[in-house]
Design a protein around this motif. Structure first.
Motif, mmCIF file in Angstrom:
data_model
loop_
_atom_site.group_PDB
_atom_site.id
_atom_site.type_symbol
_atom_site.label_atom_id
_atom_site.label_comp_id
_atom_site.label_asym_id
_atom_site.label_seq_id
_atom_site.Cartn_x
_atom_site.Cartn_y
_atom_site.Cartn_z
ATOM 1 N N VAL A 34 -5.943 -0.111 8.705
ATOM 2 C CA VAL A 34 -4.489 0.006 8.878
ATOM 3 C C VAL A 34 -3.828 0.324 7.548
ATOM 4 O O VAL A 34 -2.955 1.194 7.455
ATOM 5 C CB VAL A 34 -3.910 -1.296 9.467
ATOM 6 C CG1 VAL A 34 -2.386 -1.196 9.577
ATOM 7 C CG2 VAL A 34 -4.520 -1.586 10.827
ATOM 8 N N GLU A 35 -4.250 -0.364 6.499
ATOM 9 C CA GLU A 35 -3.665 -0.121 5.180
ATOM 10 C C GLU A 35 -3.967 1.293 4.693
ATOM 11 O O GLU A 35 -3.167 1.894 3.975
ATOM 12 C CB GLU A 35 -4.178 -1.165 4.192
ATOM 13 C CG GLU A 35 -3.699 -2.580 4.530
ATOM 14 C CD GLU A 35 -4.267 -3.635 3.603
ATOM 15 O OE1 GLU A 35 -3.510 -4.514 3.165
ATOM 16 O OE2 GLU A 35 -5.493 -3.570 3.326
ATOM 17 N N GLU A 36 -5.115 1.826 5.092
ATOM 18 C CA GLU A 36 -5.466 3.187 4.694
ATOM 19 C C GLU A 36 -4.666 4.230 5.473
ATOM 20 O O GLU A 36 -4.351 5.303 4.951
ATOM 21 C CB GLU A 36 -6.969 3.414 4.909
ATOM 22 C CG GLU A 36 -7.853 2.574 3.986
ATOM 23 C CD GLU A 36 -9.315 2.645 4.373
ATOM 24 O OE1 GLU A 36 -9.625 3.366 5.351
ATOM 25 O OE2 GLU A 36 -10.147 1.978 3.725
ATOM 26 N N ALA A 37 -4.333 3.909 6.725
ATOM 27 C CA ALA A 37 -3.671 4.890 7.577
ATOM 28 C C ALA A 37 -2.151 4.853 7.470
ATOM 29 O O ALA A 37 -1.489 5.867 7.682
ATOM 30 C CB ALA A 37 -4.087 4.674 9.036
ATOM 31 N N LEU A 38 -1.598 3.695 7.151
ATOM 32 C CA LEU A 38 -0.148 3.529 7.094
ATOM 33 C C LEU A 38 0.283 3.169 5.679
ATOM 34 O O LEU A 38 -0.509 2.693 4.864
ATOM 35 C CB LEU A 38 0.304 2.430 8.058
ATOM 36 C CG LEU A 38 0.010 2.646 9.545
ATOM 37 C CD1 LEU A 38 0.414 1.416 10.336
ATOM 38 C CD2 LEU A 38 0.720 3.883 10.066
ATOM 39 N N ASP A 39 1.546 3.354 5.417
ATOM 40 C CA ASP A 39 2.091 3.051 4.099
ATOM 41 C C ASP A 39 2.485 1.578 4.015
ATOM 42 O O ASP A 39 3.627 1.236 3.709
ATOM 43 C CB ASP A 39 3.305 3.947 3.843
ATOM 44 C CG ASP A 39 3.809 3.854 2.407
ATOM 45 O OD1 ASP A 39 2.995 3.529 1.519
ATOM 46 O OD2 ASP A 39 5.014 4.098 2.193
ATOM 47 N N VAL A 40 1.544 0.692 4.335
ATOM 48 C CA VAL A 40 1.810 -0.739 4.345
ATOM 49 C C VAL A 40 0.618 -1.484 3.771
ATOM 50 O O VAL A 40 -0.473 -0.934 3.619
ATOM 51 C CB VAL A 40 2.086 -1.266 5.778
ATOM 52 C CG1 VAL A 40 3.293 -0.581 6.404
ATOM 53 C CG2 VAL A 40 0.847 -1.090 6.658
ATOM 54 N N ARG A 41 0.835 -2.751 3.483
ATOM 55 C CA ARG A 41 -0.257 -3.643 3.102
ATOM 56 C C ARG A 41 0.040 -5.027 3.661
ATOM 57 O O ARG A 41 1.201 -5.394 3.881
ATOM 58 C CB ARG A 41 -0.417 -3.720 1.582
ATOM 59 C CG ARG A 41 0.761 -4.291 0.829
ATOM 60 C CD ARG A 41 0.530 -4.239 -0.676
ATOM 61 N NE ARG A 41 1.704 -4.702 -1.416
ATOM 62 C CZ ARG A 41 1.920 -5.980 -1.721
ATOM 63 N NH1 ARG A 41 1.051 -6.902 -1.349
ATOM 64 N NH2 ARG A 41 2.999 -6.328 -2.398
#
Length: 462
Positions: A34-41
């Protein structure tokens, strides 16, 4: 059977589910896709809730500093702010479940999984994370994004199923169709991180069965862009209709169950009245954003193996004698009483006074459903008295349906088979659905019993 059991007495949200799964042993690294695909952590910390150490999860915009407390306080934060100032410029269809995407830049009407509101006897603390980050998307766009994340097949399937539940609930509330439904908070990056993250952590735990006790919705009112509504919000009610578990009010005047939390549980969890027999291997608590004097706002998760026993189900038994019921009326009782909450309906022949033929109707129901079922029984039959044998219990098997695919003369046919198993997951009975078997028999000119035999063998031998 390796089982995950949620304790839903203080509701659930996406964040609380993430926290409880991590606390119960899921690997933090499983969230990397998810962190790799979206601009979130994911920011994972701890929070103390009425003396209980709980795991707290916040979804932050990538690169944003974590300005929370050192102990990783609740990210549910000041819900009053982001809860009332919605102002959707397109009257989005997500009006009821805006509690989806967390804090949402101060412009949403819930706080998703941050089911924390300005009502009731609780309060929130902490800073506002970068919630509602990223674009708001249509249902189709959310599905396309999930499919582009290169997730394991089972995780992708689960995530899409959760979003379908959310989309169908929104469409039902607003009288639209699924494809024209637009997600706002739920379509934001942080909300997608909640749903996909929960599916990834569940997969990492490797459980074979997920259950939840009745899930608390809370009470009071919640304010959204379309007005003020009683808790639970309309979207939560729609989702609960699609779920196997029970929804209950209280125990505090606050919104405890968010649509995102409800949708995740609706897809993954079967309902149980109480925690099943488990040899507990691990457990943990996911932190919510409310602070209450006497109720820790946490979601507990327990992971362990079943004991091999059947599950205890609390029941009561209602019965009445009928001496003038028509066959058509008796035949309709199965459907009408089941709709009212009956778990089982049995009609037995009986000999009444003066040797008149009659019937004894026995109905099994949950204690909390007994009054409603009794009223329906009285209205449907005209009986003047209904006896209750008091609350007892029964031992029941876990039941699930599997699909048997039969190849006959080069054609494939499907028959649903009900599989009964004990708490360890060991099957002990296979029951093909008669209607499915009869339909295949008509098409193939084979006896129904032969179709049922083949369907049972197909599932038993898998």
């Amino acid at each position: 059977m390796r089982t995950l059991a949620f304790d839903g007495r203080m509701g659930a949200s996406g964040d609380m589910i993430l926290g409880s799964l991590l606390a119960a042993g899921a690997d933090r690294s499983a969230l990397a896709p998810v962190e790799e695909a979206l601009d979130v952590r994911y920011d994972v910390g701890t929070a103390e809730k009425n003396g209980i150490a709980a795991t707290n999860v916040r979804v932050l915009a990538d690169g944003e500093a974590d300005d929370g407390d050192a102990d990783g306080h609740d990210h549910a934060h000041d819900e009053e702010h982001h809860h009332h100032a919605r102002g959707d410029d397109e009257g989005h269809r997500h009006g009821d479940s805006h509690d989806h995407g967390h804090a949402h830049d101060g412009d949403h009407s819930h706080g998703d999984d941050h089911h924390h509101h300005s009502h009731g006897d609780g309060h929130h603390d902490g800073e506002t994370p970068a919630e509602g980050h990223g674009p708001h998307r249509s249902y189709a766009e959310v599905v396309e994004l999930v499919e582009s994340m290169d997730l394991p097949a089972d995780v992708e399937s689960d995530a899409k199923a959760v979003f379908r539940i959310l989309g169908e609930a929104e469409a039902a509330v607003h009288g639209t169709d699924l494809e024209s439904t637009h997600f706002h908070e739920v379509g934001a990056d942080d909300a997608i991180a909640d749903v996909v993250g929960a599916c990834l952590l569940l997969s990492d735990l490797g459980v074979e069965r997920v259950v939840t006790t009745p899930v608390a919705a809370g009470g009071g009112e919640t304010t959204m862009s379309h007005g003020t509504y009683p808790v639970p919000a309309p979207a939560v009610v729609e989702i609960a209709e699609r779920a196997d578990w029970a929804l209950k009010g209280g125990p505090v005047e606050a919104e405890l169950l968010t649509p995102t939390g409800a949708a995740i549980l609706a897809h993954v969890a079967a309902g149980v009245d109480s925690l099943p027999p488990l040899t507990v291997d691990s457990s943990g608590y996911g932190a919510g954003g409310w602070e209450f004097p006497d109720h820790p706002n946490v979601l507990r998760a327990l992971v362990g193996d079943g004991s091999g026993r059947l599950t205890r189900d609390e029941i009561t038994v209602l019965e009445t004698n009928l001496d003038d019921a028509t066959p058509e009326l008796l035949g309709s009782l199965q459907e009408s009483l089941t709709e009212a909450g009956a778990r089982d309906v049995t009609v037995l022949p009986a000999t009444m006074k003066k040797s008149r033929p009659g019937h004894l109707v026995k109905v099994v129901a949950r204690p909390e459903d007994a009054q409603r079922v009794a009223h329906r029984l009285a209205v449907e039959t005209g009986t003047l008295g209904i006896r209750e044998h008091g609350a007892g219990h029964r031992w029941i098997a876990a039941r699930e349906f599997e699909t048997a695919t039969l190849e006959i003369d080069g054609e494939a046919y499907e028959v649903a088979v009900k599989v009964a198993s004990d708490a360890t997951g060991d099957p002990y009975d296979y029951s093909p659905e008669y209607d499915d078997a009869a339909a295949v028999a008509r098409e193939t000119d084979l006896p129904v019993r032969e179709i049922m035999r083949r369907a049972e063998s197909a599932v038993r031998d898998e």
